[in-house]
Design a protein around this motif. Structure first.
Motif, short mmCIF file in Angstrom:
data_model
loop_
_atom_site.label_atom_id
_atom_site.label_comp_id
_atom_site.label_asym_id
_atom_site.label_seq_id
_atom_site.Cartn_x
_atom_site.Cartn_y
_atom_site.Cartn_z
N PHE A 174 42.28 38.43 41.71
CA PHE A 174 43.72 38.71 41.70
C PHE A 174 44.34 38.25 40.39
CE2 PHE A 174 43.05 34.54 43.52
CZ PHE A 174 43.96 33.74 42.83
N LEU A 221 43.87 32.62 46.74
CA LEU A 221 44.70 33.74 47.17
C LEU A 221 45.48 33.40 48.43
CD1 LEU A 221 45.56 36.67 46.72
CD2 LEU A 221 43.54 37.37 48.01
N THR A 248 46.36 41.88 43.94
CA THR A 248 45.00 41.67 44.44
C THR A 248 44.14 42.90 44.13
OG1 THR A 248 45.67 42.45 46.60
CG2 THR A 248 45.69 40.08 46.26
#
Length: 145
Positions: free
Chosen positions: A59, A72, A84
């Motif tokens: 990401f 994340l 992402t």
């Protein structure tokens, strides 16, 4: 004819049932492809690329990250704007594999259909042509003068 009667005829037709069955099987097939990519292909790619590569955890942080969060899950819980791209790559790979498998299935089905098609029988020769051929054959049998 009432609208309810028309709907019943539409819903009971073979095409509608075939479509419903196709959607159900397609959904199940999609789950199989998801599992194939997530559980088999992506781990193999991870090993090939040297290990430690998990595409779902790839990401970019867009904007401020005041607490310097790195995972994340932590970023999404904190409400930080995250791009992402790893999830997109996984879904895109799913799509490519699914499209390839469907292409191969259609190719096989088309080959089976071609084999099942019976070559059309040649048209019957008209009676006058048959008669002329018989006369020709009889003339060939006669001795030459």
């Amino acid at each position: 004819m009432s609208i309810i009667q028309e709907f019943k005829e539409f819903a009971v037709k073979g095409n509608m049932m075939d479509l419903a069955i196709g959607v159900i099987i397609g959904g199940a097939f999609g789950k199989i492809i998801d599992s194939l990519v997530k559980d088999i292909i992506m781990p193999l790619i991870t090993v090939i690329t040297g290990g430690g590569v998990d595409f779902t955890q790839k990401f970019f942080v867009l904007g401020d990250n005041p607490n310097n969060l790195t995972s994340l899950d932590e970023l999404t819980k904190a409400g930080v704007n995250v791009l992402t791209y790893g999830s997109f790559l996984t879904v895109f790979l799913n799509f490519l594999i699914l499209a390839w498998v469907v292409f191969l299935l259609v190719k096989v089905l088309n080959r089976i259909r071609k084999k099942q098609e019976v070559a059309p029988e040649p048209e019957a020769t008209p009676a006058d042509i048959e008669l002329l051929r018989e006369i020709r054959d009889e003339l060939k049998k006669r001795p030459q003068i």
